[in-house]
Design a protein around this motif. Structure first.
Motif, PDB file in Angstrom:
ATOM      1  N   GLY A 295       0.828  -1.203   0.000  1.00 56.01           N
ATOM      2  CA  GLY A 295       0.000   0.000   0.000  1.00 56.01           C
ATOM      3  C   GLY A 295       0.860   1.250   0.000  1.00 56.01           C
ATOM      4  N   ARG A 296       0.266   2.337  -0.427  1.00 59.19           N
ATOM      5  CA  ARG A 296       0.941   3.633  -0.424  1.00 59.19           C
ATOM      6  C   ARG A 296      -0.038   4.684   0.062  1.00 59.19           C
ATOM      7  NH1 ARG A 296       5.897   4.035  -2.802  1.00 59.19           N
ATOM      8  NH2 ARG A 296       6.575   2.319  -4.161  1.00 59.19           N
ATOM      9  N   THR A 297       0.491   5.683   0.697  1.00 61.71           N
ATOM     10  CA  THR A 297      -0.333   6.765   1.208  1.00 61.71           C
ATOM     11  C   THR A 297       0.391   8.080   1.028  1.00 61.71           C
ATOM     12  OG1 THR A 297      -1.499   7.613   3.155  1.00 61.71           O
ATOM     13  CG2 THR A 297       0.584   6.478   3.540  1.00 61.71           C
ATOM     14  N   ALA A 298      -0.361   9.115   0.790  1.00 59.89           N
ATOM     15  CA  ALA A 298       0.191  10.462   0.640  1.00 59.89           C
ATOM     16  C   ALA A 298      -0.143  11.278   1.883  1.00 59.89           C
ATOM     17  CB  ALA A 298      -0.359  11.127  -0.611  1.00 59.89           C
ATOM     18  N   LEU A 299       0.608  12.326   2.091  1.00 59.75           N
ATOM     19  CA  LEU A 299       0.398  13.204   3.235  1.00 59.75           C
ATOM     20  C   LEU A 299      -0.559  14.326   2.863  1.00 59.75           C
ATOM     21  CD1 LEU A 299       4.069  13.498   4.582  1.00 59.75           C
ATOM     22  CD2 LEU A 299       2.331  11.789   5.138  1.00 59.75           C
ATOM     23  N   SER A 300      -1.152  14.921   3.871  1.00 59.01           N
ATOM     24  CA  SER A 300      -2.030  16.064   3.641  1.00 59.01           C
ATOM     25  C   SER A 300      -1.206  17.290   3.260  1.00 59.01           C
ATOM     26  CB  SER A 300      -2.858  16.344   4.896  1.00 59.01           C
ATOM     27  OG  SER A 300      -2.016  16.704   5.981  1.00 59.01           O
ATOM     28  N   MET A 301      -1.880  18.276   2.686  1.00 59.47           N
ATOM     29  CA  MET A 301      -1.177  19.488   2.274  1.00 59.47           C
ATOM     30  C   MET A 301      -0.570  20.201   3.475  1.00 59.47           C
ATOM     31  SD  MET A 301      -1.159  19.811  -0.997  1.00 59.47           S
ATOM     32  CE  MET A 301      -0.909  18.042  -1.021  1.00 59.47           C
ATOM     33  N   LYS A 302      -1.219  20.125   4.603  1.00 63.00           N
ATOM     34  CA  LYS A 302      -0.683  20.744   5.815  1.00 63.00           C
ATOM     35  C   LYS A 302       0.593  20.038   6.256  1.00 63.00           C
ATOM     36  CE  LYS A 302      -1.982  21.886  10.563  1.00 63.00           C
ATOM     37  NZ  LYS A 302      -3.055  21.811  11.598  1.00 63.00           N
ATOM     38  N   GLN A 303       0.595  18.713   6.218  1.00 62.66           N
ATOM     39  CA  GLN A 303       1.799  17.968   6.587  1.00 62.66           C
ATOM     40  C   GLN A 303       2.921  18.194   5.582  1.00 62.66           C
ATOM     41  OE1 GLN A 303      -0.060  14.068   6.764  1.00 62.66           O
ATOM     42  NE2 GLN A 303       0.125  14.027   9.002  1.00 62.66           N
ATOM     43  N   VAL A 304       2.588  18.220   4.293  1.00 65.77           N
ATOM     44  CA  VAL A 304       3.611  18.447   3.273  1.00 65.77           C
ATOM     45  C   VAL A 304       4.268  19.805   3.472  1.00 65.77           C
ATOM     46  CG1 VAL A 304       3.997  18.770   0.796  1.00 65.77           C
ATOM     47  CG2 VAL A 304       2.538  16.913   1.594  1.00 65.77           C
ATOM     48  N   ALA A 305       3.467  20.819   3.712  1.00 69.03           N
ATOM     49  CA  ALA A 305       4.019  22.160   3.894  1.00 69.03           C
ATOM     50  C   ALA A 305       4.828  22.259   5.187  1.00 69.03           C
ATOM     51  CB  ALA A 305       2.897  23.183   3.886  1.00 69.03           C
ATOM     52  N   TYR A 437      -0.002  26.995   3.728  1.00 67.64           N
ATOM     53  CA  TYR A 437      -0.408  25.715   4.302  1.00 67.64           C
ATOM     54  C   TYR A 437       0.367  25.321   5.557  1.00 67.64           C
ATOM     55  CZ  TYR A 437      -3.073  24.806   0.028  1.00 67.64           C
ATOM     56  OH  TYR A 437      -3.977  24.874  -0.995  1.00 67.64           O
ATOM     57  N   ALA A 438       1.579  25.785   5.733  1.00 68.63           N
ATOM     58  CA  ALA A 438       2.379  25.342   6.877  1.00 68.63           C
ATOM     59  C   ALA A 438       1.804  25.887   8.169  1.00 68.63           C
ATOM     60  CB  ALA A 438       3.829  25.797   6.715  1.00 68.63           C
ATOM     61  N   SER A 439       1.869  25.064   9.216  1.00 65.05           N
ATOM     62  CA  SER A 439       1.390  25.431  10.548  1.00 65.05           C
ATOM     63  C   SER A 439       2.599  25.741  11.413  1.00 65.05           C
ATOM     64  CB  SER A 439       0.558  24.292  11.145  1.00 65.05           C
ATOM     65  OG  SER A 439       0.119  24.627  12.436  1.00 65.05           O
ATOM     66  N   THR A 440       2.934  27.015  11.524  1.00 65.44           N
ATOM     67  CA  THR A 440       4.113  27.412  12.297  1.00 65.44           C
ATOM     68  C   THR A 440       3.907  27.232  13.779  1.00 65.44           C
ATOM     69  OG1 THR A 440       3.314  29.694  12.277  1.00 65.44           O
ATOM     70  CG2 THR A 440       4.832  29.043  10.522  1.00 65.44           C
ATOM     71  N   GLY A 441       2.672  27.408  14.248  1.00 67.40           N
ATOM     72  CA  GLY A 441       2.424  27.262  15.686  1.00 67.40           C
ATOM     73  C   GLY A 441       2.649  25.846  16.166  1.00 67.40           C
ATOM     74  N   GLU A 442       2.107  24.874  15.406  1.00 70.38           N
ATOM     75  CA  GLU A 442       2.290  23.484  15.803  1.00 70.38           C
ATOM     76  C   GLU A 442       3.735  23.051  15.638  1.00 70.38           C
ATOM     77  OE1 GLU A 442      -0.382  20.913  13.868  1.00 70.38           O
ATOM     78  OE2 GLU A 442      -2.210  21.919  14.554  1.00 70.38           O
ATOM     79  N   ALA A 443       4.419  23.607  14.632  1.00 75.40           N
ATOM     80  CA  ALA A 443       5.815  23.254  14.451  1.00 75.40           C
ATOM     81  C   ALA A 443       6.651  23.738  15.616  1.00 75.40           C
ATOM     82  CB  ALA A 443       6.334  23.854  13.145  1.00 75.40           C
ATOM     83  N   ALA A 444       6.346  24.940  16.116  1.00 77.22           N
ATOM     84  CA  ALA A 444       7.087  25.452  17.271  1.00 77.22           C
ATOM     85  C   ALA A 444       6.774  24.644  18.512  1.00 77.22           C
ATOM     86  CB  ALA A 444       6.749  26.923  17.484  1.00 77.22           C
ATOM     87  N   ALA A 445       5.500  24.229  18.658  1.00 78.33           N
ATOM     88  CA  ALA A 445       5.141  23.413  19.817  1.00 78.33           C
ATOM     89  C   ALA A 445       5.786  22.043  19.751  1.00 78.33           C
ATOM     90  CB  ALA A 445       3.615  23.271  19.890  1.00 78.33           C
ATOM     91  N   ALA A 446       5.906  21.507  18.529  1.00 80.25           N
ATOM     92  CA  ALA A 446       6.539  20.199  18.385  1.00 80.25           C
ATOM     93  C   ALA A 446       8.002  20.272  18.756  1.00 80.25           C
ATOM     94  CB  ALA A 446       6.387  19.693  16.953  1.00 80.25           C
ATOM     95  N   GLY A 447       8.645  21.394  18.473  1.00 75.59           N
ATOM     96  CA  GLY A 447      10.047  21.537  18.826  1.00 75.59           C
ATOM     97  C   GLY A 447      10.263  22.029  20.227  1.00 75.59           C
ATOM     98  N   GLY A 448       9.206  22.130  21.018  1.00 76.93           N
ATOM     99  CA  GLY A 448       9.358  22.612  22.381  1.00 76.93           C
ATOM    100  C   GLY A 448      10.122  21.672  23.265  1.00 76.93           C
ATOM    101  N   ALA A 449      10.123  20.376  22.949  1.00 77.70           N
ATOM    102  CA  ALA A 449      10.854  19.419  23.780  1.00 77.70           C
ATOM    103  C   ALA A 449      12.353  19.656  23.691  1.00 77.70           C
ATOM    104  CB  ALA A 449      10.507  17.992  23.349  1.00 77.70           C
ATOM    105  N   ASN A 450      12.796  20.206  22.567  1.00 79.45           N
ATOM    106  CA  ASN A 450      14.214  20.479  22.390  1.00 79.45           C
ATOM    107  C   ASN A 450      14.387  21.987  22.290  1.00 79.45           C
ATOM    108  OD1 ASN A 450      16.914  20.401  21.869  1.00 79.45           O
ATOM    109  ND2 ASN A 450      16.754  19.307  19.914  1.00 79.45           N
TER     110      ASN A 450
END
Length: 660
Positions: A295-305, A437-450
């Protein structure tokens, strides 16, 4: 050990990413079996070629090794009786050629060790695994933190890269050595680059979570390794001190003359390629995971960005420090809580070829380290969007994606972009697709651990060495691109010459056929005209004879008797009998003779002279039945009749003139 290493080092300059082509040239019968002579070529030039003899059983063994991929290959079936017949051998040769072409044209199958050993046994006959075990143990010989475990198999695409399990060594019983854990790392400095990676991780196994799974990766040096051994230690130490939220940290790094050993954390969920191919177990062999994924799957536009922007941030950071990545593909990316981590940061130091090197080798505008990273980023972006990798160097048509993403992909992967030039990393990160499309807020929160500030310190000497190594790598890339371009030009010229030769031959053949058809047509017309003329002449002569006798009376009969009975007269001796084969102009003569009596009577009464008729009626207007009947008569009878008619007409004309 030193003798073995120096002998093995001769094989390092081979670029495993160079395409191999194979042609079955001849077939030989040796000791009651058939052997096929394979002409193998590496790269675009014919100088780098060799011959290999293979039997059908060798093809069958290769097919059994490649069945793990799940790809159906057209191997002809085995035949017990009649397998030495010439016609069967010729058919099997063609079928085996189709089979080996299918193997070498598939990038996954062509990069496998069984396929390489089949067409190039001299370069790939040695045991890569044994060599990797010996060098990995050499790197960890004086290290008291890590113990080398069992092999993990061929989970990656590189032939000269091997993965081993590592476990932390238990701490020693002495309490003093437990307190001074830093002394353990100093003992392994002779083979390791440093004792800390700059982010709180030490080489001491006691400082890690025992549940964390670690992996040791041994990689041999490639043809683009231009860093000296004495300088490698300092640069590896700097890599261990690198910290960035989008780059996977290096726990331990050691090197020998043959390659480098790196220890980092193993991610159980796999890489981005495992996610796109829906591979449940990343420890499975590379062929079974990616050869024919279920199987193959593609990412959403938000994830791609979001992931694309994070990748660009990591690449820009590395290039700002004077360090080129050069090995970006979906297998070197892991996703942790919507945060990208780049792997194999040490590949550039070892000079190994990139995953997409066969693709950007075809475009001379992709000749710098930054353009290589940009081009590889375009392939990763395409794979995340579509769910499957791009199997060509350029994209032909992009559908089913937003217009902004389509413009971004075309600016990197289109044929026009590869000819004119690619954008820079700074231009890519400022594209409107990421802002939309990119979510800068979630990206910053994801990098909060580091929360550590990005850090990568290189000495001036190391930066200069890396710069010189990058220049040499780019020069080798340009040279190979020129070679590929020249080879393509030669192929085009050969194709053009062959096409011109074929056109010339076809033109000559067409002219010859036209000439032959024209000659046949002329011959047919002459035959038909001859038959029609002869028939018309016979009918006309009979009519003219009766008309002349009726109009002239006894004078005409007397002249006929005289001309027929005195052939030795000078006036008649000058005339020769006509040929047996009738000619087309006979119709005109016969028509004039037929109209002669009427013309003679008219002209005699008016002026006492005879005038000839100049009309030439169409012979096809004559009676076709009469012509057909005469055509079927006897040839000798027709010839005699024609000769008598001609003598009669000429004698009559001569006598009329003499009377005047």
């Amino acid at each position: 050990m030193a003798i073995f290493a120096s002998r093995y080092e001769r094989k390092l300059p081979i670029d495993d990413t160079q395409p191999l082509s194979c042609e079955i040239t001849t077939v030989e019968e040796v000791d009651g079996h058939t052997e096929y002579l394979l002409r193998v070529q590496r790269g675009p030039t014919t100088e780098n070629s060799w011959n290999v003899l293979r039997r059908y059983n060798d093809f069958d063994k290769l097919d059994k090794c490649l069945r793990i991929s799940g790809i159906e290959l057209p191997l002809p079936r085995k035949r017990i009786f009649g397998n030495m017949r010439p016609d069967f051998v010729a058919e099997r040769k063609q079928a085996l050629q189709v089979y080996i072409n299918a193997v070498l044209m598939n990038p996954i199958l062509a990069s496998s060790l069984p396929a390489k050993r089949f067409v190039d046994p001299e370069s790939y006959s040695q045991s890569f695994h044994d060599h990797a075990v010996q060098n990995a143990m050499l790197c960890l010989r004086n290290d008291s933190a890590w113990a080398l475990g069992g092999t993990m198999g061929a989970i990656g695409w590189r032939l000269r890269k091997h993965y081993f399990k590592v476990t932390p060594k238990p701490p020693e019983k002495s309490s003093n050595k437990l307190v001074k854990s830093g002394s353990q790392s100093h003992q392994s400095k002779h083979f390791a680059a440093g004792s800390s990676n700059g982010s709180g991780h030490s080489m001491d196994g006691g400082s890690y979570d025992p549940n964390a799974e670690m992996v040791a990766e041994w990689l041999e040096a490639g043809p683009d390794k231009f860093i000296e051994e004495k300088e490698m230690t300092g640069i590896l130490k700097s890599l261990m001190g690198l910290q960035h939220q989008h780059i996977e940290p290096v726990i331990m790094a050691g090197h020998t003359e043959s390659g480098c050993l790196v220890i980092r954390k193993f991610h159980k969920h796999g890489t981005l390629k495992d996610v796109l191919c829906m591979a449940t177990n990343p420890k499975n062999p590379f062929l079974s995971k990616y050869g024919n994924p279920k199987g193959r799957t593609a990412l959403s536009m938000k994830q791609v960005a979001t992931y694309g922007r994070q990748i660009l941030e990591a690449l820009i950071f590395l290039h700002s420090k004077g360090y080129a990545y050069g090995h970006l593909h979906s297998g070197n990316i892991v996703i942790l809580d919507d945060c990208v981590r780049l792997l194999d940061i040490e590949n550039q130091l070892l000079g190994v070829p990139a995953f997409y090197r066969p693709f950007f080798m075809q475009h001379s505008k992709i000749h710098t380290m930054e353009t290589v990273d940009v081009y590889c980023f375009g392939h990763v972006l395409f794979e995340m969007t579509m769910g499957y990798p791009l199997q060509e160097s350029v994209v032909r048509q992009i559908t089913e994606c937003p217009e902004t993403l389509k413009c971004l992909l075309e600016s990197i992967l289109s044929k026009e972009a590869c000819k004119s030039g690619l954008p820079t990393l700074e231009q890519l990160i400022g594209h409107r697709f990421f802002a939309q499309y990119a979510s800068t807020g979630e990206a910053a929160a994801a990098g909060g651990a580091n929360t550590e500030k990005p850090h990568f310190k290189l000495s001036l000497n190391a930066k200069e060495l890396l710069k010189q190594a990058a220049i040499k790598t780019e020069n080798r890339l340009r040279d190979e691109q020129k070679s590929v371009k020249n080879q393509k030009r030669i192929v085009r010229v050969q194709e053009l010459m062959s096409s011109e030769e074929e056109k010339r031959k076809s033109k000559q053949k067409a002219k010859l056929e036209h000439k032959q058809s024209k000659l046949k047509q002329q011959g047919s017309l002459q035959t038909n005209n001859g038959r029609l003329s002869l028939a018309a002449a016979t009918a006309t002569a009979a009519t003219a004879s009766s008309s002349t006798l009726a109009a002239s009376g006894p004078n005409a009969a007397d002249s006929f008797n005289r001309s027929d009975s005195t052939p030795e007269e000078p006036t008649l001796a000058a005339f020769k009998s006509p040929p047996l084969t009738p000619a087309p102009h006979f119709g005109t003569i016969y028509q004039r003779d037929r109209d002669l009596p009427a013309a003679s009577s008219t002209s005699t009464s008016a002026s006492g002279s005879v005038e000839r008729q100049s009309s030439t009626p169409n012979l096809l207007a004559e009676d076709p039945e009469a012509a057909e009947g005469e055509g079927e008569g006897d040839e000798l009878t027709r010839s005699a009749l024609l000769e008598s008619i001609c003598k009669f007409n000429r004698g009559s004309l001569r006598k009329v003139r003499s009377n005047d």
